[in-house]
Design an enzyme around this catalytic site. Sequence first.
Site, PDB file in Angstrom:
ATOM      1  N   THR A 140       1.728  -0.906  -5.206  1.00  0.00           N
ATOM      2  CA  THR A 140       0.792   0.217  -5.173  1.00  0.00           C
ATOM      3  C   THR A 140       0.123   0.322  -6.533  1.00  0.00           C
ATOM      4  O   THR A 140       0.776   0.186  -7.557  1.00  0.00           O
ATOM      5  CB  THR A 140       1.555   1.532  -4.878  1.00  0.00           C
ATOM      6  OG1 THR A 140       2.247   1.401  -3.639  1.00  0.00           O
ATOM      7  CG2 THR A 140       0.621   2.724  -4.806  1.00  0.00           C
ATOM      8  N   THR A 148       0.811  -1.212   0.000  1.00  0.00           N
ATOM      9  CA  THR A 148       0.000   0.000   0.000  1.00  0.00           C
ATOM     10  C   THR A 148       0.846   1.265   0.000  1.00  0.00           C
ATOM     11  O   THR A 148       2.035   1.216   0.264  1.00  0.00           O
ATOM     12  CB  THR A 148      -0.948   0.044   1.218  1.00  0.00           C
ATOM     13  OG1 THR A 148      -1.995   0.947   0.933  1.00  0.00           O
ATOM     14  CG2 THR A 148      -0.248   0.485   2.472  1.00  0.00           C
ATOM     15  N   CYS A 152       5.883   1.892  -7.888  1.00  0.00           N
ATOM     16  CA  CYS A 152       5.916   0.832  -6.876  1.00  0.00           C
ATOM     17  C   CYS A 152       5.017  -0.336  -7.282  1.00  0.00           C
ATOM     18  O   CYS A 152       3.828  -0.141  -7.542  1.00  0.00           O
ATOM     19  CB  CYS A 152       5.464   1.397  -5.528  1.00  0.00           C
ATOM     20  SG  CYS A 152       5.401   0.164  -4.219  1.00  0.00           S
ATOM     21  N   GLY A 188       2.055   4.898  -7.711  1.00  0.00           N
ATOM     22  CA  GLY A 188       1.452   3.700  -8.292  1.00  0.00           C
ATOM     23  C   GLY A 188       2.086   3.278  -9.602  1.00  0.00           C
ATOM     24  O   GLY A 188       2.048   2.104  -9.975  1.00  0.00           O
TER      25      GLY A 188
END
Length: 180
Positions: A167, A5, A164, A161
């Site tokens: 994410t 996350t 990563c 996002g």
Amino acid sequence: MFHATTILAYKGNKGSIIGGDGQVSFGNTVLKGNAVKIRKLLGGKILAGFAGSTADAFNLFDMFERILESTKGDLLKAVIEFSKEWRKDKVLRKLEAMMLVLDREHIFLLSGTGDVVEPEDGKIAAIGSGGNYALAAARALDKFADINEEELVKESLKIAGEICIYTNTNIKTYALWDEK
């Protein structure tokens, strides 16, 4: 490091925003892409988000909200009391989660060891596997872009996002806006 996350909190001139992506990963597998890892607490007066074990995070949310209510919504007192409780409880010290909490005055990172950290700039904090990417993007946008608070959080999380693997770009935000 907690995978799965990215949570970003930003305290701007007109509002405070928290945002998070929707990805839940187990090892190298994406289990869910639309999870909500942020919450409004105390009737929407406090925003919070978590990174780490979901079960642990829900326990922490419940405990923090109970303490927040006992301090009548005083975020500073609540994070101090929360930290004290966290450090003296053997079970809590083993929880694998971190939280960001903020209102219009303060923003705090609550670590898995019971530490309470207020960001040096007092306005931007991030946690999770993509936290450093989101933090860097948010600092750059805050310094150089002419966008509102919510756009800043969404764009920063989008950048995280895209970099990563833990994410995604399914972003959810909550806001506290100043009264007009």
